[in-house]
Design a protein around this motif. Structure first.
Motif, PDB file in Angstrom:
ATOM      1  N   ARG A   1       4.916   6.362 -22.464  1.00 53.46           N
ATOM      2  CA  ARG A   1       4.713   4.858 -22.317  1.00 53.46           C
ATOM      3  C   ARG A   1       5.292   3.964 -23.554  1.00 53.46           C
ATOM      4  N   ALA A   2       5.206   4.585 -24.717  1.00 53.98           N
ATOM      5  CA  ALA A   2       5.537   3.845 -25.815  1.00 53.98           C
ATOM      6  C   ALA A   2       7.286   3.822 -25.661  1.00 53.98           C
ATOM      7  N   ALA A   3       8.024   4.709 -25.213  1.00 53.70           N
ATOM      8  CA  ALA A   3       9.203   4.857 -25.049  1.00 53.70           C
ATOM      9  C   ALA A   3       9.725   3.823 -24.068  1.00 53.70           C
ATOM     10  N   LEU A   4       8.893   3.468 -22.980  1.00 48.46           N
ATOM     11  CA  LEU A   4       9.218   2.552 -21.885  1.00 48.46           C
ATOM     12  C   LEU A   4       8.917   1.051 -22.482  1.00 48.46           C
ATOM     13  N   ILE A   5       7.941   1.144 -23.507  1.00 52.25           N
ATOM     14  CA  ILE A   5       7.576  -0.226 -24.062  1.00 52.25           C
ATOM     15  C   ILE A   5       8.794  -0.694 -24.941  1.00 52.25           C
ATOM     16  N   PHE A   6       9.086   0.418 -25.634  1.00 50.82           N
ATOM     17  CA  PHE A   6      10.511   0.352 -26.697  1.00 50.82           C
ATOM     18  C   PHE A   6      11.618  -0.416 -25.921  1.00 50.82           C
ATOM     19  N   LEU A   7      11.954   0.350 -24.847  1.00 53.74           N
ATOM     20  CA  LEU A   7      13.149  -0.016 -24.119  1.00 53.74           C
ATOM     21  C   LEU A   7      13.127  -1.470 -23.564  1.00 53.74           C
ATOM     22  N   TYR A   8      11.974  -1.793 -23.118  1.00 54.25           N
ATOM     23  CA  TYR A   8      11.575  -3.085 -22.749  1.00 54.25           C
ATOM     24  C   TYR A   8      11.760  -4.212 -23.954  1.00 54.25           C
ATOM     25  N   CYS A   9      11.420  -3.732 -24.980  1.00 53.18           N
ATOM     26  CA  CYS A   9      11.340  -4.684 -26.294  1.00 53.18           C
ATOM     27  C   CYS A   9      12.615  -4.744 -26.576  1.00 53.18           C
ATOM     28  N   VAL A  10      13.372  -3.648 -26.578  1.00 53.60           N
ATOM     29  CA  VAL A  10      15.146  -3.844 -26.921  1.00 53.60           C
ATOM     30  C   VAL A  10      15.606  -4.945 -25.892  1.00 53.60           C
ATOM     31  N   LEU A  11      15.448  -4.580 -24.663  1.00 56.99           N
ATOM     32  CA  LEU A  11      15.988  -5.761 -23.608  1.00 56.99           C
ATOM     33  C   LEU A  11      15.502  -7.215 -24.028  1.00 56.99           C
TER      34      LEU A  11
END
Length: 804
Positions: free
Chosen positions: A55-65
């Motif tokens: 979940r943290a990885a998914l959140i990080f990818l979203y924050c990068v976008l």
């Protein structure tokens, strides 16, 4: 195998049971590897359990976008060159500081030309030239004396030509070249010591001044003096200024005239001319331009100049329409293009992505720690919030680009650019989340997150960030429990008023004492109000879309479902009128109870309208729809009766999904009986059980559940049972109604039906009071009017006479 053909012998029929999902083979292969049993696998598993790394990885990818979107700048091509006439106004799309290269270069050139030209002054030049002259003349006079000179002219000329063999030696000792004519003339005069003396004395006079080659080519006209640096071994490094007028140009013969007229009178005019010519040929510069030292000192002077820094504000006019593009303006445009293409944007975006990821994880940790079971966040909710945040930021960026290009560039001289920013409908984000997600904790955390992103996006504008935060919370509060569509527009008005107030306060603190500050305040206040109105319009535009995509049931959707002309309700009043009336009564009870405990009264009421829609399939098997004296259950077994009763839950869920009632309503249909025991038919089955028959367990006569998971479903369960029991009373007196409410509530509580919802004992007490109040209003006693006043209409045998 082709359709219509029989399978061959030994071939299995093409049945569904023979289908094998290939994805299961992959999972079996992964299990066979046993990665989870390795050391690395156990670490990954432990981190997943503790920190939810996926979940943290998914959140990080979203924050990068999201971060790249925030820092992305729409490129506006500037097709200008110096000297062009601008066809439109050009304004800066961002605020930044830059070095004014034009002004800085002017200062550097000025500092450079203040550095005097450096010349190396050699004080030994005269000594060296004079010594060479003396040695060369002495050598030639010695050779001259050794030579026999005939008196006959012809023979003398032959002897002179023979003497030319010493010319190279003469030139070598002299240090300069001489012409054949000059050498022959010196031979004729026997290298006269008087000529030697005259030349040395004039050279001494000339070298008392400074001699340089073409000084005007290297010394700027603005410099009155140069810097002389002594390079003689005894005075190495000594520096002193040399006035320009003291420097003689070696290429100007008029600067070198013979003096000592008394000695010259002994020579003829032609000899005097030759002496002057010879003396001038011996002059070499005693000052030599030191280009390297001059360039070094000028570079040091340039480097010492502090660059001129200028501040370019956002929307500041760079080039006015119709003006000629100047070098400085092109430098500003180039700087804007360089900032946009700067690779530091990647580092900034990555840093912001990490910051936002940490903020989101902290928010979720806070919700998990302090809300316990009160707030339940589903993946769908997180996805919707991510989509809304990204949409608001992307829409705001496009909005800013359009307003900058279309309005700010043309009206910037009259309207401050900030007013377009405050009119942006950024409060639509919290409005949408408030309509879709009913948990207040999530809404205000989302609003804080969105406000930080917006503040960073508009050049770290903390005033706009604070207005977005307070206005967003006001917007979310305005749409909470809206009962009509107009409530959303009222929320927009409320948000606009809050925005206007916050803008007035903040700009008064920061802009009031600045030039044009009062004008900006007066224009920004109505812009903030319009921003709230626009937010409501945007929210109303996108709510139906999000409802359809993510299957949300918002208050707006509930308002639509509360319309009694809904096809399901119209069908229910025809097929199951008793159930329809029962549902309306239950809805009124739940609405009153929900208002008392702070639940969603609209959701509770609408849920109750549809909680028994499954009864329409077998309406006559439910007592509220049966005619007196006719009960179909008398002719079937209690097991069949139980099955028919339980089936209305399944049928109701299927009908709700078919009509897209939404998840909360369908959950209410599924949970409004929980795992309650159907006691009447359970007891009937026990009575009919034979002594040698199988045991009958309670679980066979319980609804499949699940138990109510939220307060509105629990209220529907209680009200459903209480209203049905109250309807069965022959004499619904207040005392009997109160007992029914308390007994049924206690029974549900003791049976554990309320264990999985967050109803407290205090809430249950308030619910009981609300139910009693509504029931007493429905079943209040009425006096029977006398016949003369229209009473006694229920007496048997009474007939009404029609009057014509």
């Amino acid at each position: 195998m082709q359709r219509g053909k029989n399978p061959k012998k030994g071939e299995s029929p093409a049945k569904r049971v023979n289908y094998e999902d290939h994805s299961l083979k992959f999972l079996d292969w992964v299990d066979s590897i046993g990665l989870e049993k390795t050391f690395l696998g156990r670490i990954v598993q432990l981190m997943e359990e503790k920190f939810f790394i996926r979940r943290a990885a998914l959140i990080f990818l979203y924050c990068v976008l999201l971060s790249y979107t925030i820092f992305y700048q729409f490129d506006i091509p500037y097709n200008f060159t110096v000297g062009d006439v601008a066809k439109y106004d050009v304004t800066s799309p961002m605020g930044f500081e830059m070095t004014d290269e034009v002004t800085t270069e002017e200062k550097r050139l000025k500092a450079e030309y203040t550095v005097p030209i450096v010349y190396d002054y050699d004080t030994s030049v005269f000594e060296r030239v004079s010594v060479n002259l003396i040695h060369s003349f002495r050598s030639m006079r010695a050779y001259y004396r050794e030579t026999k000179w005939p008196t006959a002219p012809a023979q003398y000329r032959v002897a002179v030509k023979d003497f030319f063999q010493y010319k190279k030696q003469f030139e070598k000792e002299l240090g300069v070249g001489v012409s054949d004519f000059m050498f022959e003339w010196l031979i004729d005069l026997r290298f006269n010591p008087r000529i030697e003396a005259i030349v040395i004395r004039n050279l001494e006079n000339w070298y008392d001044r400074k001699v340089a080659e073409a000084p005007d080519r290297f010394i700027p006209a603005s410099q009155a003096a140069v810097l002389g640096r002594v390079v003689h071994k005894n005075n190495l490094g000594k520096e002193f200024p040399i006035p320009r007028e003291e420097i003689l140009d070696l290429q100007s013969p008029e600067n070198f005239e013979l003096e000592l007229k008394k000695d010259l009178n002994r020579f003829s005019e032609s000899d005097q001319a030759n002496i002057l010519y010879f003396a001038r040929s011996l002059v070499v510069p005693n000052m030599t331009l030191n280009k390297q030292e001059t360039a070094s000192r000028r570079q040091s002077a340039r480097d010492a100049v502090i660059p001129v820094t200028i501040t370019i504000k956002k929307n500041q006019n760079i080039i006015a329409q119709g003006s000629v593009v100047q070098p400085f303006q092109m430098a500003v445009i180039k700087q804007i293009e360089n900032i946009r293409a700067d690779k530091r944007k990647d580092i900034m975006s990555l840093s912001m992505a990490l910051m936002l990821s940490v903020a989101i994880l902290v928010f979720f940790s806070y919700l998990k720690r302090f809300t316990i079971n009160k707030v339940k966040i589903e993946f769908k909710d997180v996805s919707v919030m991510m989509l809304i945040a990204f949409g608001i930021i992307f829409f705001t960026k496009i909005y800013m680009f359009i307003t900058d290009a279309a309005f700010a560039s043309k009206l910037g001289h009259f309207l401050p650019p900030a007013i377009f920013l405050y009119a942006a409908p950024v409060a639509a984000g919290p409005m949408l989340v408030g309509l879709l997600i009913t948990y207040g904790e999530i809404v205000w955390l989302f609003t804080a997150f969105l406000s930080v992103c917006l503040g960073i996006m508009v050049d770290y504008n903390f005033a706009f960030m604070f207005v977005s935060l307070v206005g967003g919370i006001a917007a979310a509060r305005g749409v909470y429990n809206c009962k009509t569509r107009n409530d959303v527009y009222y929320a927009g008005v409320r948000t606009g008023l809050v925005n206007a107030a916050m803008i007035a306060f903040i700009l008064t603190m920061t802009k009031f004492d600045q030039e044009g500050g009062v004008k900006e305040i007066l224009l920004s206040i109505p812009a903030g109000f319009l921003g709230g109105i626009f937010s409501a319009l945007v929210a109303m535009m996108f709510v139906p879309l999000l409802e359809s995509i993510f299957s949300y049931t918002t208050d707006v959707k509930l308002l639509e479902l509360s319309n009694l002309n809904h096809p399901l309700l119209k069908e229910m009043i025809v097929k199951a009128p008793g159930t329809y009336h029962h549902s309306m009564m239950v809805g009124s009870m739940v609405e009153a109870a929900a208002e008392e405990i702070g639940a969603n009264p609209l959701l509770g009421k609408v849920m109750c309208y549809y909680h028994d829609i499954g009864k329409m399939e077998h309406a006559n098997y439910f007592i509220e729809n049966q005619k007196p004296g006719h009960n179909p259950h008398d002719h079937i077994s209690p097991f069949m009766s139980k099955t028919l009763l339980i089936a209305h839950v399944k049928d109701g869920v299927e009908m709700g999904m078919a009509y897209k009632l939404g998840k909360p309503i369908i959950d209410g249909v599924l949970q409004h009986h929980g795992t309650t025991l159907i006691s009447y038919f359970y007891n009937k089955a026990l009575d009919l059980k034979k002594e040698d028959g199988p045991e009958i367990g309670e679980e066979d006569f319980r609804y499949p559940g699940p138990k109510p998971q939220f307060r509105e479903a629990a209220l529907c369960m209680l009200a459903d049972s209480i209203e049905a029991a109250a309807r069965s009373l022959d004499e619904p007196t207040p005392a009997r109604l109160q007992n029914i409410v308390k007994n049924i509530t206690q029974r549900k509580f003791s049976d554990g039906q309320l264990d999985e919802c967050n109803l407290t004992l205090k809430d249950i007490s308030k619910v009981e009071a609300a139910f009693i109040r509504i029931l007493l209003g429905i079943y209040h006693q009425r006096i029977d009017y006398p016949r003369s006043a229209g009473g006694g209409l229920g007496d048997v045998g009474h007939s009404t006479t029609s009057q014509g």
